[in-house]
Design a protein around this motif. Structure first.
Motif, PDB file in Angstrom:
ATOM      1  N   PRO A 199      49.460  10.650   9.446  1.00  0.00           N
ATOM      2  CA  PRO A 199      49.301  11.859   8.631  1.00  0.00           C
ATOM      3  C   PRO A 199      49.350  13.087   9.548  1.00  0.00           C
ATOM      4  O   PRO A 199      49.412  12.925  10.775  1.00  0.00           O
ATOM      5  CB  PRO A 199      47.913  11.674   8.014  1.00  0.00           C
ATOM      6  N   PRO A 200      49.295  14.299   8.990  1.00  0.00           N
ATOM      7  CA  PRO A 200      49.356  15.504   9.832  1.00  0.00           C
ATOM      8  C   PRO A 200      48.086  15.700  10.661  1.00  0.00           C
ATOM      9  O   PRO A 200      48.026  16.617  11.469  1.00  0.00           O
ATOM     10  CB  PRO A 200      49.484  16.645   8.808  1.00  0.00           C
TER      11      PRO A 200
ATOM     12  N   SER B 297      35.542  22.746   6.345  1.00  0.00           N
ATOM     13  CA  SER B 297      35.390  22.646   4.900  1.00  0.00           C
ATOM     14  C   SER B 297      34.052  23.242   4.453  1.00  0.00           C
ATOM     15  O   SER B 297      33.186  23.532   5.280  1.00  0.00           O
ATOM     16  CB  SER B 297      35.520  21.182   4.476  1.00  0.00           C
TER      17      SER B 297
ATOM     18  N   THR C 243      35.018  19.632  10.039  1.00  0.00           N
ATOM     19  CA  THR C 243      35.058  18.244   9.576  1.00  0.00           C
ATOM     20  C   THR C 243      35.388  17.351  10.779  1.00  0.00           C
ATOM     21  O   THR C 243      35.525  17.833  11.908  1.00  0.00           O
ATOM     22  CB  THR C 243      36.145  18.039   8.506  1.00  0.00           C
TER      23      THR C 243
ATOM     24  N   VAL D 270      38.176  15.991  11.182  1.00  0.00           N
ATOM     25  CA  VAL D 270      39.636  15.949  11.238  1.00  0.00           C
ATOM     26  C   VAL D 270      40.178  17.137  12.026  1.00  0.00           C
ATOM     27  O   VAL D 270      39.711  18.269  11.863  1.00  0.00           O
ATOM     28  CB  VAL D 270      40.225  15.962   9.810  1.00  0.00           C
TER      29      VAL D 270
ATOM     30  N   PHE E 170      45.426  17.510   1.635  1.00  0.00           N
ATOM     31  CA  PHE E 170      44.132  17.220   2.265  1.00  0.00           C
ATOM     32  C   PHE E 170      43.021  17.458   1.256  1.00  0.00           C
ATOM     33  O   PHE E 170      43.017  18.455   0.535  1.00  0.00           O
ATOM     34  CB  PHE E 170      43.904  18.139   3.468  1.00  0.00           C
TER      35      PHE E 170
ATOM     36  N   HIS F 220      38.707  17.023   1.402  1.00  0.00           N
ATOM     37  CA  HIS F 220      37.589  16.599   2.226  1.00  0.00           C
ATOM     38  C   HIS F 220      36.637  15.749   1.409  1.00  0.00           C
ATOM     39  O   HIS F 220      35.669  16.242   0.829  1.00  0.00           O
ATOM     40  CB  HIS F 220      36.856  17.807   2.818  1.00  0.00           C
TER      41      HIS F 220
ATOM     42  N   GLN G 294      41.669  11.121   2.965  1.00  0.00           N
ATOM     43  CA  GLN G 294      41.534  12.571   3.142  1.00  0.00           C
ATOM     44  C   GLN G 294      42.904  13.231   3.261  1.00  0.00           C
ATOM     45  O   GLN G 294      43.072  14.379   2.878  1.00  0.00           O
ATOM     46  CB  GLN G 294      40.694  12.891   4.384  1.00  0.00           C
ATOM     47  N   MET G 295      43.858  12.500   3.831  1.00  0.00           N
ATOM     48  CA  MET G 295      45.230  13.004   3.927  1.00  0.00           C
ATOM     49  C   MET G 295      46.153  12.008   3.263  1.00  0.00           C
ATOM     50  O   MET G 295      46.198  10.826   3.656  1.00  0.00           O
ATOM     51  CB  MET G 295      45.621  13.228   5.387  1.00  0.00           C
TER      52      MET G 295
END
Lengths: 306, 306
Positions: free
Chosen positions: A62-63, A88, A116, A118, B152, B154, B164-165
């Motif tokens: 994923p990104p 977030s 978060t 991420v 995305f 959260h 999440q993604m």
């Protein structure tokens, strides 16, 4: 510099007017048209035609990557200014009312966002090293991985070839020093012939990453002196300042050490990667062959399957 | 609940062991194997086979949208807890040393990150509304857009179907109330027959988004009462708590008002979208037909081109 900025703006405007890029209100953030994406698909297919016979393991990330993965990678040391972390809202009903109130008043509501777990991927290959490391010692043959990832780098620019969100197609090699260097040598040849087949003028040069601050200057100098990074440079908006569209990187044992990746013989693994910047190549193709893909030279369309 | 959590963990472990998902150290963040991606490609191809004859305009957005676009969308009002904003380092050499020192000591280095102008896309269609709005009044026929975007949200979870993604493939319709509702009716039929052709058990039910807080409860109630959202629910890890894999949404004039999108007659545009959650559908297919794609029923493989 003004001439260069004007050239960037002119090409960006041209791409937007032609509908190939869709503005999103932020420099370096654009939607892509269906025609733009067909070229991206074509570049990917041409890359696959050359690379698939090596039978790489395909991984699609994923990104984002885990924030802990970013920390372990060492990227925060060398290039903190480019990193994107994802934050977030984690408050109560009351906090939410404050957020909306701040938003209504035009204030900075996002200051209250909490980090978060991420972060955004700074390069396509960052998911690969921890994934391979988790499997234990490499086999004799090492490992070869094919990735294609949305990356983020915080460097807002009106240069359409310097996007904040863009995709890299990569092959990543993990193994001994010899395996890593052989891989890079092979791909430097393949890269030259692919970009030639795309009908693009180019030169291959030794390069360095845009490392941060004073320590970064030392890193950049040693990267150049040790020939760790080569780039395929293609003129897009400027002949004097051509754009890096492909890179061939030898990381020595940097990621091997960061992730404790071991070769079959128990040494620290060396790694290398080849990365195709698919947006930059698409922009180079559109610049050199024109915005109407149907009018591109038949040989080029053939290589790209267009 | 414990039974459900156990079922989520068991399926996730099974997918990881089979190499279909690659852990990244964060719940809801995974790499995908080549086999997983072939299913995703197959779902996209099956969607295209049904939707392409409508000749939608193709737009491909990055995983991010402009922060100002997020603000204007109204999403911060309804679902702030799911939003991701992108933050970056904007300090000096000295600030960088402090960051690295905090990192070394295991502290929260990311607290000093500053908000950028980029937010993450909460749904695939969020780039579409401002892009269409920027063109001025709609034509009589309205507009139809095809998107496929990394999103995305959260909401860390060990449920592999709550990432999440993740990616959504959508068609988005903009026009009059009748055009929006006709589009949704058409896709509810198409959606049923596609999911049926995938060999998946399902039911279609009225639904609501997971809006935030007390105001959110009212929003959810009115969304259900007005039948604004329908979902295709497929049992993945639980029969009692099936997973929403496709949604059919009628937004009334919510986005039309937010972005001042006008119909040909000068009214506020109504919008609707159909969204296929490609990861969730892939996970449903793997659950029902098994982790070895080559052993799936020939009819299903045929629909997916596998």
């Amino acid at each position: 510099m003004t001439v260069l900025v004007d050239a960037h703006r002119a090409y960006r405007d041209e791409l937007v007017t032609a509908g190939l890029l869709i503005p999103m209100g932020v420099d370096g953030l654009y939607g892509r048209s269906g025609a733009f994406e067909r070229v991206v698909d074509g570049i990917n297919a041409a890359f696959s035609a050359v690379g698939d016979p090596d039978r790489p393991e395909v991984m699609r990330f994923p990104p984002g990557i885990g924030k802990a993965q970013l920390e372990q990678s060492g990227y925060l040391k060398s290039s903190p200014q480019l990193v994107g972390t994802v934050h977030s809202f984690a408050g109560s009903d009351r906090d939410h009312r404050v957020l909306l109130d701040t938003l209504d008043k035009g204030g900075d509501w996002s200051a209250g966002q909490k980090a978060t777990q991420v972060a955004l991927a700074p390069a396509a290959c960052y998911g690969v090293y921890p994934a391979i490391a988790a499997r234990g010692r490499l086999a004799e043959a090492g490992a070869l991985v094919d990735v294609f990832t949305w990356c983020f780098r915080h460097e807002p620019s009106i240069d359409p070839a310097r996007m904040q969100m863009f995709r890299q197609r990569e092959h990543v090699r993990l193994g001994t020093e010899i395996q890593a260097l052989d891989f890079r040598r092979l791909w430097m040849e393949r890269g030259r012939s692919l970009i030639g087949a795309f009908g693009l003028p180019f030169e291959v040069e030794v390069a360095n990453d845009p490392f941060f601050g004073r320590t970064g200057k030392l890193l950049a100098t040693s990267q150049r002196e040790e020939n760790l990074k080569f780039e395929v440079l293609v003129p897009i908006t400027s002949r004097e300042r051509p754009t890096a569209c492909v890179s061939f990187n030898y990381h020595r044992d940097l990621f091997g050490r960061a992730w404790s990746i071991e070769t079959a013989a128990g040494g620290t693994a060396h790694t290398a990667c080849v990365g195709f910047g698919v947006e930059r190549l698409t922009l180079a193709l559109l610049k050199h062959h024109g915005l109407a893909i149907k009018d591109w030279p038949p040989k080029v369309r053939d290589v790209l399957g267009l």
